[in-house]
Write a protein that holds these residues in place. Structure first.
Motif, short mmCIF file in Angstrom:
data_model
loop_
_atom_site.label_atom_id
_atom_site.label_comp_id
_atom_site.label_asym_id
_atom_site.label_seq_id
_atom_site.Cartn_x
_atom_site.Cartn_y
_atom_site.Cartn_z
N LYS A 53 0.77 -1.09 -0.03
CA LYS A 53 0.08 -0.07 0.01
C LYS A 53 0.55 1.28 0.00
CE LYS A 53 -3.73 1.94 2.89
NZ LYS A 53 -4.55 1.74 4.06
N SER A 54 1.75 1.27 0.75
CA SER A 54 3.03 2.46 0.95
C SER A 54 3.50 2.72 -0.32
CB SER A 54 3.68 2.08 1.89
OG SER A 54 3.24 2.02 3.31
N ARG A 55 4.11 1.62 -0.93
CA ARG A 55 4.55 1.74 -2.50
C ARG A 55 3.58 2.51 -3.46
NH1 ARG A 55 8.55 -3.75 -3.16
NH2 ARG A 55 9.82 -3.20 -1.51
N LEU A 56 2.58 1.88 -3.50
CA LEU A 56 1.43 2.43 -4.35
C LEU A 56 1.28 3.80 -4.17
CD1 LEU A 56 0.09 1.96 -6.83
CD2 LEU A 56 -1.86 1.13 -5.06
N ARG A 57 1.07 4.21 -2.74
CA ARG A 57 0.80 5.61 -2.44
C ARG A 57 2.02 6.41 -2.47
NH1 ARG A 57 0.07 4.88 2.98
NH2 ARG A 57 2.31 5.54 3.58
N TYR A 58 3.16 6.04 -2.42
CA TYR A 58 4.41 7.19 -2.67
C TYR A 58 4.71 6.98 -4.22
CZ TYR A 58 5.63 6.65 2.17
OH TYR A 58 6.01 6.62 3.55
N ALA A 59 4.35 6.16 -4.89
CA ALA A 59 4.30 6.20 -6.53
C ALA A 59 3.39 7.24 -6.95
CB ALA A 59 4.09 4.75 -7.29
N LEU A 60 2.02 7.12 -6.43
CA LEU A 60 1.15 7.90 -6.98
C LEU A 60 1.52 9.46 -6.44
CD1 LEU A 60 -2.03 5.91 -6.25
CD2 LEU A 60 -1.27 6.71 -8.43
N LYS A 61 2.20 9.68 -5.39
CA LYS A 61 2.36 10.95 -4.78
C LYS A 61 3.30 11.70 -5.85
CE LYS A 61 4.12 13.38 -0.73
NZ LYS A 61 4.44 13.33 0.74
N LYS A 62 4.41 10.73 -5.97
CA LYS A 62 5.45 11.20 -6.92
C LYS A 62 4.97 11.64 -8.19
CE LYS A 62 9.03 8.91 -4.19
NZ LYS A 62 10.25 7.90 -4.28
N LEU A 63 4.18 10.59 -8.77
CA LEU A 63 3.76 11.01 -10.09
C LEU A 63 2.68 12.23 -10.17
CD1 LEU A 63 2.47 7.12 -11.27
CD2 LEU A 63 4.54 8.76 -12.26
N ARG A 64 1.93 12.48 -9.26
CA ARG A 64 1.24 13.65 -9.22
C ARG A 64 2.04 14.92 -9.14
NH1 ARG A 64 -2.19 10.65 -5.17
NH2 ARG A 64 -3.98 10.04 -6.20
N GLY A 65 3.24 14.93 -8.26
CA GLY A 65 4.07 15.99 -7.88
C GLY A 65 4.92 16.29 -9.52
N CYS A 66 5.28 15.19 -9.99
CA CYS A 66 5.99 15.23 -11.17
C CYS A 66 5.15 15.92 -12.43
CB CYS A 66 6.59 13.85 -11.52
SG CYS A 66 7.51 13.63 -13.27
N MET A 67 3.84 15.40 -12.49
CA MET A 67 3.11 15.66 -13.57
C MET A 67 2.30 16.99 -13.40
SD MET A 67 2.67 13.41 -15.74
CE MET A 67 1.19 13.86 -16.85
N GLY A 68 2.57 17.78 -12.39
CA GLY A 68 2.24 19.24 -12.14
C GLY A 68 1.17 19.67 -12.57
N ASP A 69 1.32 20.65 -13.69
CA ASP A 69 0.37 21.49 -14.09
C ASP A 69 -0.45 20.44 -14.90
OD1 ASP A 69 1.12 23.77 -12.86
OD2 ASP A 69 2.17 24.47 -14.60
N TYR A 70 -0.01 19.51 -15.57
CA TYR A 70 -0.83 18.61 -16.45
C TYR A 70 -2.18 17.81 -15.74
CZ TYR A 70 2.93 18.83 -19.56
OH TYR A 70 3.86 19.40 -20.68
N LEU A 71 -1.90 18.05 -14.47
CA LEU A 71 -3.18 17.32 -13.55
C LEU A 71 -4.18 18.56 -13.27
CD1 LEU A 71 -1.44 15.16 -11.14
CD2 LEU A 71 -2.48 14.48 -13.39
N LEU A 72 -3.99 19.58 -13.68
CA LEU A 72 -4.92 20.89 -13.26
C LEU A 72 -6.06 20.82 -14.45
CD1 LEU A 72 -2.79 23.90 -12.79
CD2 LEU A 72 -4.08 22.55 -10.91
N PRO A 73 -7.40 21.09 -13.81
CA PRO A 73 -8.36 21.06 -15.21
C PRO A 73 -8.10 21.86 -16.27
CG PRO A 73 -9.11 21.33 -12.88
CD PRO A 73 -7.81 21.39 -12.66
N VAL A 74 -8.47 21.58 -17.37
CA VAL A 74 -8.38 22.31 -18.24
C VAL A 74 -8.81 23.92 -18.30
CG1 VAL A 74 -8.53 22.63 -21.00
CG2 VAL A 74 -8.31 20.32 -20.00
N GLY A 75 -8.13 24.70 -18.60
CA GLY A 75 -8.57 26.35 -18.33
C GLY A 75 -8.35 26.99 -16.99
N ALA A 76 -7.71 25.85 -15.65
CA ALA A 76 -7.50 26.31 -14.62
C ALA A 76 -6.27 27.18 -14.80
CB ALA A 76 -7.47 25.34 -13.94
N PRO A 77 -6.26 28.29 -13.72
CA PRO A 77 -4.93 29.08 -14.08
C PRO A 77 -3.69 28.58 -13.54
CG PRO A 77 -6.53 29.82 -11.98
CD PRO A 77 -7.13 28.60 -12.89
#
Length: 196
Positions: A172-196
């Motif tokens: 569970k921790s490995r998956l959670r850490y992977a998701l956290k790192k991916l979210r951080g790495c993806m940055g602005d690509y995860l913001l809704p389209v048109g968001a500031p």
């Protein structure tokens, strides 16, 4: 015909059953191996992929469906072979990009079960796909394996723990850490389209 029945038919001498299994799972299994090895291990992806199918062929006589799906069994074989390859030989450097020959956008859209985006979104999605592949490659191997087994093969956390021979909380921790790192790495690509 379910995969398990196809494997049993193949074990009984029906070569056509193997052909169906191979056609059904070739692309997904190769994609999984390639992503698991990362861009630095791309040179070894073909070998690990072929070794996986050789192991499947060799195990045909002893294969017995025991609760797990055939796909789970096959992806576990691929995972173990890829991990062995990374441990034994280290990580080779590929000289031609990520070595996949695939467009990151194609992989991203296939993962989302969507058709290609409109032309105005194409540049955004291509950049997002390339960034996702970069982010996956930057994950530690153990976290990348957990993420890919969960998202490529649909393994639950319980399945991850069992297949990787880990305590539940570690998986569970490995998956959670992977998701956290991916979210951080993806940055602005995860913001809704048109968001500031």
């Amino acid at each position: 015909m379910p995969d398990e029945d196809l494997m049993l038919a193949y074990a009984g001498g029906d070569a056509a059953a193997f052909d169906v299994l191979y056609q059904r799972h070739e692309a997904g299994l190769f994609r999984f191996v390639r992503r698991l090895l990362g861009s630095a291990g791309a040179a070894q992806a073909d070998e690990v992929f072929q070794d996986t199918w050789l192991r499947i062929v060799a195990a045909r006589a002893s294969f017995r469906p025991q609760g797990a799906a055939w796909r789970t069994w096959a992806f576990t074989i691929a995972h173990n072979l890829a991990m062995d390859r990374l441990r034994v030989s280290g990580r080779e450097i590929a000289v031609d990009g990520d070595g996949s020959g695939d467009d990151p956008l194609d992989w991203l859209m296939a993962s989302l079960d969507r058709v290609a985006p409109s032309s105005e979104d194409l540049a955004f999605w291509r950049a997002a796909g390339a960034q996702l592949l970069h982010c996956l490659d930057a994950l530690p191997v153990a976290q990348r394996a957990a993420f890919l087994l969960h998202h490529e093969d649909g393994a639950s956390v319980e399945d991850l723990a069992e297949r990787l021979k880990l305590p539940f909380e570690t998986a569970k921790s490995r998956l959670r850490y992977a998701l956290k790192k991916l979210r951080g790495c993806m940055g602005d690509y995860l913001l809704p389209v048109g968001a500031p």
